[in-house]
Design a protein around this motif. Structure first.
Motif, PDB file in Angstrom:
ATOM      1  N   GLY A   1       0.785  -1.228   0.000  1.00 46.99           N
ATOM      2  CA  GLY A   1       0.000   0.000   0.000  1.00 46.99           C
ATOM      3  C   GLY A   1       0.814   1.273   0.000  1.00 46.99           C
ATOM      4  N   HIS A   2       0.522   2.158   0.958  1.00 45.78           N
ATOM      5  CA  HIS A   2       1.191   3.457   1.006  1.00 45.78           C
ATOM      6  C   HIS A   2       2.681   3.309   1.295  1.00 45.78           C
ATOM      7  N   SER A   3       3.049   2.273   2.029  1.00 41.04           N
ATOM      8  CA  SER A   3       4.476   2.028   2.257  1.00 41.04           C
ATOM      9  C   SER A   3       5.163   1.668   0.945  1.00 41.04           C
ATOM     10  N   GLY A   4       4.448   0.932   0.087  1.00 45.90           N
ATOM     11  CA  GLY A   4       4.987   0.602  -1.231  1.00 45.90           C
ATOM     12  C   GLY A   4       5.148   1.838  -2.094  1.00 45.90           C
ATOM     13  N   GLU A   5       4.171   2.744  -2.027  1.00 46.52           N
ATOM     14  CA  GLU A   5       4.282   4.011  -2.758  1.00 46.52           C
ATOM     15  C   GLU A   5       5.520   4.781  -2.303  1.00 46.52           C
ATOM     16  N   SER A   6       5.719   4.832  -1.002  1.00 46.36           N
ATOM     17  CA  SER A   6       6.872   5.552  -0.452  1.00 46.36           C
ATOM     18  C   SER A   6       8.182   4.902  -0.884  1.00 46.36           C
ATOM     19  N   ALA A   7       8.201   3.568  -0.930  1.00 50.82           N
ATOM     20  CA  ALA A   7       9.420   2.858  -1.330  1.00 50.82           C
ATOM     21  C   ALA A   7       9.773   3.158  -2.784  1.00 50.82           C
TER      22      ALA A   7
ATOM     23  N   GLN B   1       0.725  14.161  -1.339  1.00 52.96           N
ATOM     24  CA  GLN B   1       1.215  13.056  -2.160  1.00 52.96           C
ATOM     25  C   GLN B   1       0.246  12.694  -3.280  1.00 52.96           C
ATOM     26  N   LYS B   2      -1.054  12.827  -3.046  1.00 54.45           N
ATOM     27  CA  LYS B   2      -2.054  12.296  -3.960  1.00 54.45           C
ATOM     28  C   LYS B   2      -2.246  13.158  -5.206  1.00 54.45           C
ATOM     29  N   PHE B   3      -2.383  12.478  -6.357  1.00 58.43           N
ATOM     30  CA  PHE B   3      -2.747  13.140  -7.605  1.00 58.43           C
ATOM     31  C   PHE B   3      -3.452  12.122  -8.486  1.00 58.43           C
ATOM     32  N   GLY B   4      -4.025  12.581  -9.604  1.00 57.19           N
ATOM     33  CA  GLY B   4      -4.945  11.728 -10.339  1.00 57.19           C
ATOM     34  C   GLY B   4      -4.424  11.010 -11.559  1.00 57.19           C
ATOM     35  N   PHE B   5      -3.350  11.513 -12.173  1.00 57.49           N
ATOM     36  CA  PHE B   5      -2.884  10.884 -13.408  1.00 57.49           C
ATOM     37  C   PHE B   5      -1.416  11.212 -13.640  1.00 57.49           C
ATOM     38  N   PHE B   6      -0.742  10.292 -14.332  1.00 59.54           N
ATOM     39  CA  PHE B   6       0.641  10.505 -14.734  1.00 59.54           C
ATOM     40  C   PHE B   6       0.677  11.363 -16.000  1.00 59.54           C
TER      41      PHE B   6
ATOM     42  N   SER C   1       8.824   5.830  -4.535  1.00 61.38           N
ATOM     43  CA  SER C   1       9.220   7.238  -4.600  1.00 61.38           C
ATOM     44  C   SER C   1      10.651   7.424  -4.105  1.00 61.38           C
ATOM     45  N   ASN C   2      10.987   6.771  -3.013  1.00 62.31           N
ATOM     46  CA  ASN C   2      12.324   6.903  -2.428  1.00 62.31           C
ATOM     47  C   ASN C   2      13.398   6.307  -3.335  1.00 62.31           C
ATOM     48  N   PHE C   3      13.046   5.228  -4.049  1.00 60.52           N
ATOM     49  CA  PHE C   3      13.997   4.607  -4.977  1.00 60.52           C
ATOM     50  C   PHE C   3      14.449   5.604  -6.035  1.00 60.52           C
ATOM     51  N   PHE C   4      13.505   6.402  -6.527  1.00 62.34           N
ATOM     52  CA  PHE C   4      13.853   7.370  -7.565  1.00 62.34           C
ATOM     53  C   PHE C   4      14.439   8.662  -6.987  1.00 62.34           C
TER      54      PHE C   4
ATOM     55  N   TRP D   1       9.364  13.550 -13.950  1.00 61.14           N
ATOM     56  CA  TRP D   1      10.155  13.171 -12.779  1.00 61.14           C
ATOM     57  C   TRP D   1       9.325  13.279 -11.505  1.00 61.14           C
ATOM     58  N   SER D   2       8.460  14.281 -11.449  1.00 66.58           N
ATOM     59  CA  SER D   2       7.574  14.445 -10.300  1.00 66.58           C
ATOM     60  C   SER D   2       6.672  13.228 -10.122  1.00 66.58           C
ATOM     61  N   ASP D   3       6.237  12.635 -11.238  1.00 68.77           N
ATOM     62  CA  ASP D   3       5.410  11.420 -11.156  1.00 68.77           C
ATOM     63  C   ASP D   3       6.156  10.290 -10.455  1.00 68.77           C
ATOM     64  N   PHE D   4       7.451  10.173 -10.728  1.00 67.47           N
ATOM     65  CA  PHE D   4       8.234   9.077 -10.159  1.00 67.47           C
ATOM     66  C   PHE D   4       8.557   9.300  -8.685  1.00 67.47           C
ATOM     67  N   ILE D   5       8.915  10.510  -8.330  1.00 70.97           N
ATOM     68  CA  ILE D   5       9.323  10.747  -6.939  1.00 70.97           C
ATOM     69  C   ILE D   5       8.127  10.983  -6.021  1.00 70.97           C
ATOM     70  N   ARG D   6       6.916  11.021  -6.623  1.00 70.54           N
ATOM     71  CA  ARG D   6       5.694  11.130  -5.820  1.00 70.54           C
ATOM     72  C   ARG D   6       4.714  10.046  -6.266  1.00 70.54           C
ATOM     73  N   PHE D   7       5.237   8.874  -6.512  1.00 68.60           N
ATOM     74  CA  PHE D   7       4.427   7.787  -7.080  1.00 68.60           C
ATOM     75  C   PHE D   7       3.120   7.614  -6.309  1.00 68.60           C
ATOM     76  N   ASP D   8       2.026   7.476  -7.070  1.00 72.68           N
ATOM     77  CA  ASP D   8       0.702   7.374  -6.444  1.00 72.68           C
ATOM     78  C   ASP D   8      -0.106   6.254  -7.088  1.00 72.68           C
ATOM     79  N   GLY D   9      -0.710   5.426  -6.259  1.00 74.53           N
ATOM     80  CA  GLY D   9      -1.482   4.297  -6.755  1.00 74.53           C
ATOM     81  C   GLY D   9      -2.726   4.691  -7.517  1.00 74.53           C
ATOM     82  N   ASN D  10      -3.303   5.851  -7.207  1.00 80.28           N
ATOM     83  CA  ASN D  10      -4.501   6.289  -7.926  1.00 80.28           C
ATOM     84  C   ASN D  10      -4.183   6.576  -9.393  1.00 80.28           C
TER      85      ASN D  10
END
Length: 206
Positions: free
Chosen positions: A117-123, A196-201, A125-128, A145-154
């Motif tokens: 979940g959210h921990s996966g999103e953080s992982a 952190q949340k946004f709607g589309f890449f 984001s942190n990788f990039f 680049w913002s999409d990668f460092i703020r990765f969001d499941g939505n």
């Protein structure tokens, strides 16, 4: 609210397609529901556990069963809304489908979540941002680049549902526009997100 504009049977990637004149056994929005529930991304959620305390029972709640439960509640709430809206706008027959649209959105609301979940999103984001993935920064635009460092499941859920498959037509699962719109909980891109949340890449911005 302009329900005639909000509710349409047009499908992404199939805008020129015309609904058949013959009687159909399913509405277009029921087809959306079925396309999601029979999809591989939906089935994969059975391997993702829902957040839970130390369980007392053998059964562990997973994302798939959670989404089915949410869809059941969403359909009921959507049907209640449809009843009220139909009383005000009886001339629009698609209003009766609000319950189905909401239930489809509920089915898809966790599709893009990574493991944990959210921990996966953080992982991710942190990788990039701080890990080995940082080497890709100079290959991307600032917004990408913002999409990668703020990765969001939505945003990832929308990508899963709309991304063109190899050798297939554009539009991915070719869901109706109302169903896709109901899935976009945050209607803005990552550079405009205050949290952190946004709607589309950027890849789905068009």
């Amino acid at each position: 609210m302009k329900w005639n504009q909000l509710l349409s049977t047009k499908r992404l990637g199939m805008e020129e397609w015309k609904t058949s004149a013959r009687p159909e056994d399913r509405t277009q929005f029921q087809r959306d529901y079925d396309r999601i529930i029979f999809s591989s991304p939906f089935r994969r959620m059975q391997n993702k556990t829902q957040v839970f305390p130390l369980p007392e029972h053998i059964f562990v709640h997973n994302r798939l069963t959670h989404s089915l439960e949410v869809a059941s509640v969403g359909r009921s709430l959507g049907n209640l809304l449809a009843e009220k809206v139909t009383a005000e706008f009886p001339e629009n027959p698609l209003i009766s489908e609000i319950g189905t649209i909401v239930s489809s959105a509920c089915l898809a609301h966790d599709l893009g979540n990574p493991p944990f979940g959210h921990s996966g999103e953080s992982a991710i984001s942190n990788f990039f941002q701080n890990g080995a993935g940082k080497e890709f920064e100079n290959r991307l635009s600032p917004a990408e680049w913002s999409d990668f460092i703020r990765f969001d499941g939505n945003a990832n859920a929308l990508r899963l549902l709309t991304h063109q498959f190899n050798g297939k037509r554009p539009g991915g699962f070719a869901l109706t526009y109302p169903t896709l719109a109901s899935i976009v909980k945050y209607p803005f891109e990552s550079p405009l997100a205050t949290k952190q949340k946004f709607g589309f890449f950027q890849s789905e911005k068009e």
